[in-house]
Design an enzyme around this catalytic site. Structure first.
Site, PDB file in Angstrom:
ATOM      1  N   ASP A  11      -7.591  -7.715   6.050  1.00 14.00           N
ATOM      2  CA  ASP A  11      -8.105  -8.825   6.787  1.00 14.00           C
ATOM      3  C   ASP A  11      -7.543 -10.312   6.366  1.00 14.00           C
ATOM      4  OD1 ASP A  11      -9.897  -7.067   8.116  1.00 14.00           O
ATOM      5  OD2 ASP A  11     -11.135  -6.963   6.272  1.00 14.00           O
ATOM      6  N   TYR A  63      -7.291  -0.481  -4.377  1.00 13.05           N
ATOM      7  CA  TYR A  63      -7.712  -2.032  -4.224  1.00 13.05           C
ATOM      8  C   TYR A  63      -8.263  -2.588  -5.450  1.00 13.05           C
ATOM      9  CZ  TYR A  63      -6.839  -2.036   1.027  1.00 13.05           C
ATOM     10  OH  TYR A  63      -6.475  -2.119   2.296  1.00 13.05           O
TER      11      TYR A  63
END
Length: 271
Positions: A62, A120
């Site tokens: 994003d 992540y």
């Protein structure tokens, strides 16, 4: 045949690193600056092609989210030596994007669909003062109870329905996922939260971090946290953490790569 083209294509795999603060995410968007558009444009200019080469990434980060090692693939009919691609692309890419490696891959390789583990990391800076040259991360000024934070991470491990941690715009149909690792590493005032799973829902990590911060800050009870996980009920105070603290660290495509990623938990900062 044009001298710049070959009769058959090669599948190329790149490892791309970028500072997400400069982009409106990975995926191409009309009128927006994205990593995909910059990379495809650089390839087109480098190779002198009349149209863009379409690239596929392991994840669609994003706006504001970083990548330390994002695998991408594309098919190419051009005689340029693969070993020259990484350095040559640097000339045509902006300062916020770098290509760390380029190699030929089997035709069956797919950076997105063949991934079996994604890693992540989210970094939290526990500092009251703003330091512009500090590592990237979410600056949290209120005290955090690390025991409660570690407890919350422990609850996230294993197989769960993570629908309570996704955004309202999430289009993913499969919400039951197996979180292989959810761990905390502390280095002074810096915290690193590592999440390793095959795939993630839209904004899932940022909502998990926001809920964990509310839990560790005493604003969210353990019972309410479990209700998010078990019943999908997320209160407003479990907000979405900002994107600047999140980074894609690596992706695995084989069992050997998976084991290597699971074994890695470097001390922060990582980005």
């Amino acid at each position: 045949m044009h001298q710049k083209e070959l009769t058959s294509s090669r599948r190329i795999r790149l490892i791309v690193q970028y500072d997400g603060a400069a982009f409106c995410g990975w995926q191409s968007q009309a009128g927006q600056r994205t990593v995909q558009d910059e990379l495809e444009g650089a390839l087109q200019r480098l190779l002198g092609l009349s149209r863009r080469v379409r690239v596929t990434a392991a994840g669609r980060t994003d706006t504001g989210v970083h990548a330390l090692a994002m695998p991408v693939h594309f098919d190419l009919r051009h005689p340029i030596p693969t070993e020259n691609l990484a350095v040559a692309l640097t000339i045509f890419l902006p300062e916020e994007i770098g290509v760390l490696d380029a190699a030929e891959a089997p035709p069956s390789f797919d950076a997105r669909r063949r991934a079996i583990l994604r890693w992540y990391r989210y970094q939290i800076l526990r500092e009251r003062l703003r330091r512009p040259l500090a590592p990237r991360g979410w600056r949290v000024t209120r005290p955090l109870d690390l025991e409660r934070l570690a407890w919350g991470l422990e609850q996230l491990r294993g197989t769960h329905d993570f629908r309570g941690f996704r955004s309202s715009q999430c289009q993913g149909k499969r919400t039951v996922l197996t979180m292989e690792q959810a761990t905390l590493t502390e280095a002074g005032t810096l915290l690193a939260l590592d999440f390793k799973c095959r795939s993630f829902l839209h904004h899932m990590i940022r909502f998990m971090v926001g809920s964990l911060a509310a839990l560790a800050g005493g604003r969210l009870s353990r019972e309410r946290f479990l209700r998010i996980l078990e019943q999908g009920e997320r209160p407003q105070l479990a907000a979405c953490a900002p994107p600047g603290g999140l980074c894609l660290m690596g992706v695995a495509y084989s069992e050997a790569e998976r084991e290597e990623l699971l074994a890695r938990t470097p001390p922060p900062p990582s980005f």
